[in-house]
Design a protein around this motif. Sequence first.
Motif, PDB file in Angstrom:
ATOM      1  N   UNK A  48       0.981  -1.142  -0.008  1.00 31.20           N
ATOM      2  CA  UNK A  48      -0.117  -0.137   0.062  1.00 31.20           C
ATOM      3  C   UNK A  48       0.816   1.243   0.108  1.00 31.20           C
ATOM      4  N   UNK A  49       2.172   0.823  -0.211  1.00 33.96           N
ATOM      5  CA  UNK A  49       2.845   2.409  -0.266  1.00 33.96           C
ATOM      6  C   UNK A  49       3.966   2.788   0.771  1.00 33.96           C
ATOM      7  N   UNK A  50       4.019   1.818   1.901  1.00 34.50           N
ATOM      8  CA  UNK A  50       4.907   2.205   2.908  1.00 34.50           C
ATOM      9  C   UNK A  50       6.105   1.618   2.620  1.00 34.50           C
ATOM     10  N   UNK A  51       7.200   2.359   3.364  1.00 35.84           N
ATOM     11  CA  UNK A  51       8.430   2.098   2.794  1.00 35.84           C
ATOM     12  C   UNK A  51       9.160   1.049   4.028  1.00 35.84           C
ATOM     13  N   UNK A  52       8.385   0.607   4.860  1.00 34.94           N
ATOM     14  CA  UNK A  52       8.715  -0.346   5.897  1.00 34.94           C
ATOM     15  C   UNK A  52       7.842  -0.281   7.071  1.00 34.94           C
ATOM     16  N   UNK A  53       8.353  -0.681   8.228  1.00 33.42           N
ATOM     17  CA  UNK A  53       7.479  -0.726   9.602  1.00 33.42           C
ATOM     18  C   UNK A  53       8.161   0.206  10.413  1.00 33.42           C
TER      19      UNK A  53
END
Length: 356
Positions: free
Chosen positions: A175-180
């Motif tokens: 969904x477009x996040x680069x990481x946690x």
Amino acid sequence: MNNRIEKIRELINNLKTDAILIKGKNNKRYVGALTGSGVYVLITKDEQYQVLDGRYIDEADKRTTGFIKKIVPQGEYIPSIIELLHELKVKNLAIESQAMSIQDYIKLNESDFDITLLTNELGKVRKIKSEEEIALIKKACEITDEVFAEVLSEIKEGMTELEVAALLQYHALKKGASGMSFDTIVASGERGAMPHGRPTMKKLKRNEAITIDFGVVYEGYQSDMTRTISIGEPPEIIRKIYDIVLKAQTTAIEAIKEGVNARDVDNVARTIIAESGFGEYFNHGLGHGIGLGDGEVPTLNQRSNDVLTEGMVMSCEPGIYIPDVGGVRIEDDVVVINGKGVPLNNTTKEFIILGE
């Protein structure tokens, strides 16, 4: 971005120092520099430098502006910085005590600089978020809500806690996040009594609570949300403490206002839990600042001296953790807008029971 560097210069003046050397990833990102390990940022009263090795030249040209680039041999950062500092006639230098290595500190200290060790002064510079920063945190929270909804539809009895954590990361990246934002917490059954229970190969069972605490990174800015759910009806004690934690959390959010002491907000939630007979089982602070990551202000706990201000973003996450039984935590990210706390998460806080 220049405004952010000017804030650093205000800190330089307040500290009565000549320059600040920045190594911490989040602080480098804040001022618009590259965040790689081979990059140092030096800000003086007049100029700002990126000290970097040749691996970063092209990226620095394409992704950063406003810095004077000083290219140095890989691994020779501090000797080159010392040379630059002497050229600039810097005598008083502030450095990050937590980000700088002891070896780097010793080299700088042996070079006749008057060293000021910073603890969280740079984090305090970042404490009031701009409209742009708030928009990025809000987007991270929107992704978090969407990811949680997707994963809820996939959670099944017999799945391991690690599988749930993997699904959260998969959907976040999709969904477009680069990481946690941090290592995801999935703690089911009795493991729910561990506030930081990292996921294991334990399988999810019916009629036990599952605490899921995770966040995503979107364009450098983080979210952090916790919900406690179950597959089938949980034990009565879990439903009881859920209602208490929910009351504590929603009441504390109402107490988040400009000018309020952070410790007083913590006390609002803590009092509700204590008066319900579970005070000894709420064993952490109510919340922490939200933004780029480590060092964010404010801190909401019993010892905090932070005063809430317009534009601050923080978590609000009370919990009850009973050994050998389980636990409940509910968390939202909250921003102070127009003097009041506004939750950025839209995921329901009604107790979610799957498989019914």
